[in-house]
Motif scaffolding. Structure first.
Motif, short mmCIF file in Angstrom:
data_model
loop_
_atom_site.label_atom_id
_atom_site.label_comp_id
_atom_site.label_asym_id
_atom_site.label_seq_id
_atom_site.Cartn_x
_atom_site.Cartn_y
_atom_site.Cartn_z
N MET A 115 4.93 10.89 -6.92
CA MET A 115 3.78 9.90 -6.71
C MET A 115 3.23 10.28 -5.55
SD MET A 115 4.80 5.94 -6.90
CE MET A 115 5.59 6.00 -8.70
N THR A 116 2.07 9.86 -5.30
CA THR A 116 0.95 10.15 -4.02
C THR A 116 0.63 8.83 -3.60
OG1 THR A 116 0.12 12.19 -5.12
CG2 THR A 116 -1.06 11.11 -3.30
N GLU A 117 0.74 8.50 -2.52
CA GLU A 117 0.45 7.32 -1.93
C GLU A 117 -1.00 7.27 -1.58
OE1 GLU A 117 2.73 4.15 0.77
OE2 GLU A 117 2.16 6.16 1.81
N LEU A 118 -1.99 6.30 -1.80
CA LEU A 118 -3.52 6.31 -1.51
C LEU A 118 -3.58 5.51 -0.28
CD1 LEU A 118 -6.26 7.03 -2.86
CD2 LEU A 118 -5.80 5.17 -4.20
N LEU A 119 -4.17 6.33 0.92
CA LEU A 119 -4.14 5.54 2.11
C LEU A 119 -5.54 5.24 2.39
CD1 LEU A 119 -1.76 7.38 4.06
CD2 LEU A 119 -1.31 5.04 2.94
N TYR A 120 -6.01 4.29 2.92
CA TYR A 120 -7.32 4.02 3.59
C TYR A 120 -7.69 4.85 4.78
CZ TYR A 120 -11.20 2.16 6.13
OH TYR A 120 -12.28 1.93 7.04
N CYS A 121 -8.39 5.41 4.85
CA CYS A 121 -8.74 6.37 6.03
C CYS A 121 -10.21 6.08 6.26
CB CYS A 121 -8.46 7.83 5.74
SG CYS A 121 -6.81 8.37 5.45
N PHE B 49 -3.64 2.32 5.93
CA PHE B 49 -3.21 1.19 5.20
C PHE B 49 -3.12 1.77 3.57
CE2 PHE B 49 -3.31 -2.93 2.80
CZ PHE B 49 -2.53 -3.83 3.78
N PRO B 50 -1.95 1.58 3.05
CA PRO B 50 -1.83 2.09 1.61
C PRO B 50 -2.73 0.88 0.50
CG PRO B 50 0.29 0.78 2.21
CD PRO B 50 -0.42 1.09 3.45
N VAL B 51 -3.17 1.48 -0.31
CA VAL B 51 -4.18 0.65 -1.24
C VAL B 51 -3.67 0.95 -2.47
CG1 VAL B 51 -6.33 0.47 0.37
CG2 VAL B 51 -6.04 2.18 -1.32
N LEU C 15 -3.06 5.30 -11.92
CA LEU C 15 -3.50 4.33 -10.67
C LEU C 15 -2.55 3.44 -10.84
CD1 LEU C 15 -5.11 3.60 -8.28
CD2 LEU C 15 -6.91 2.94 -9.69
N HIS C 16 -2.21 2.89 -9.76
CA HIS C 16 -1.32 1.60 -9.55
C HIS C 16 -2.05 0.86 -8.33
CE1 HIS C 16 1.54 2.66 -12.68
NE2 HIS C 16 1.63 3.87 -11.94
N GLN C 17 -2.88 -0.22 -8.27
CA GLN C 17 -3.52 -0.82 -7.32
C GLN C 17 -2.50 -1.56 -6.51
OE1 GLN C 17 -6.45 -3.24 -9.39
NE2 GLN C 17 -7.63 -1.44 -9.86
N GLN C 18 -2.53 -1.60 -5.35
CA GLN C 18 -1.52 -2.33 -4.28
C GLN C 18 -2.48 -3.25 -3.49
OE1 GLN C 18 1.88 -1.40 -3.96
NE2 GLN C 18 0.99 -0.52 -5.95
N VAL C 19 -3.62 -3.43 -3.50
CA VAL C 19 -4.47 -4.39 -2.58
C VAL C 19 -5.68 -4.95 -3.80
CG1 VAL C 19 -6.03 -4.38 -0.74
CG2 VAL C 19 -4.07 -2.84 -0.79
N ARG C 20 -5.80 -6.05 -3.49
CA ARG C 20 -6.92 -6.70 -4.37
C ARG C 20 -8.35 -6.83 -3.48
NH1 ARG C 20 -4.05 -12.37 -5.21
NH2 ARG C 20 -2.96 -11.65 -3.30
N ALA C 21 -9.42 -7.03 -4.29
CA ALA C 21 -10.81 -7.00 -3.92
C ALA C 21 -10.54 -8.25 -2.76
CB ALA C 21 -11.69 -7.25 -4.77
N GLY C 22 -11.29 -7.99 -1.50
CA GLY C 22 -11.55 -9.13 -0.53
C GLY C 22 -10.44 -8.86 0.47
N GLU C 23 -9.37 -8.36 0.25
CA GLU C 23 -8.38 -8.18 1.24
C GLU C 23 -8.75 -7.09 2.33
OE1 GLU C 23 -4.13 -7.76 0.13
OE2 GLU C 23 -4.52 -8.48 -1.93
N PRO C 24 -8.37 -7.33 3.72
CA PRO C 24 -8.58 -6.80 4.71
C PRO C 24 -7.78 -5.33 4.64
CG PRO C 24 -7.35 -8.41 5.57
CD PRO C 24 -7.68 -8.51 3.93
N LEU C 25 -8.31 -4.16 5.34
CA LEU C 25 -7.70 -2.87 5.32
C LEU C 25 -7.84 -2.34 6.76
CD1 LEU C 25 -9.30 -1.21 2.19
CD2 LEU C 25 -7.02 -2.34 2.45
#
Length: 79
Positions: A1-7, A73-75, A59-69
């Motif tokens: 599994m690969t974690e998708l991080l906001y950079c 932060f893992p998205v 893809l497994h989304q961990q954050v919803r639209a409108g949420e701060p990053l």
């Protein structure tokens, strides 16, 4: 599994101004994505950036639209 991080691609120069908001997902939950594919649109100040897939898989989304990053932060996850 690969974690998708906001950079942050171009963080603001002032400390603490690297906050972003997930504007929208470009790929749906559970969809097959390919490495390098843009998956989500992120707004940082006036800039719009994309979070791209780091691997090919589901893809497994961990954050919803409108949420701060924040950077690091893992998205989402790619399985």
């Amino acid at each position: 599994m690969t974690e998708l991080l906001y950079c942050a691609e171009h963080p603001d120069r002032a400390p603490g101004n690297t906050r972003a908001v997930l504007v929208r997902w470009l790929a749906t939950e559970g969809s097959l994505v390919r490495a390098g594919q843009p998956l989500a649109e992120v707004r940082t100040g006036r800039r719009h950036e994309h979070v791209r897939a780091l691997a090919t898989g589901t893809l497994h989304q961990q954050v919803r639209a409108g949420e701060p990053l924040f950077p690091g932060f893992p998205v989402g996850l790619i399985e």
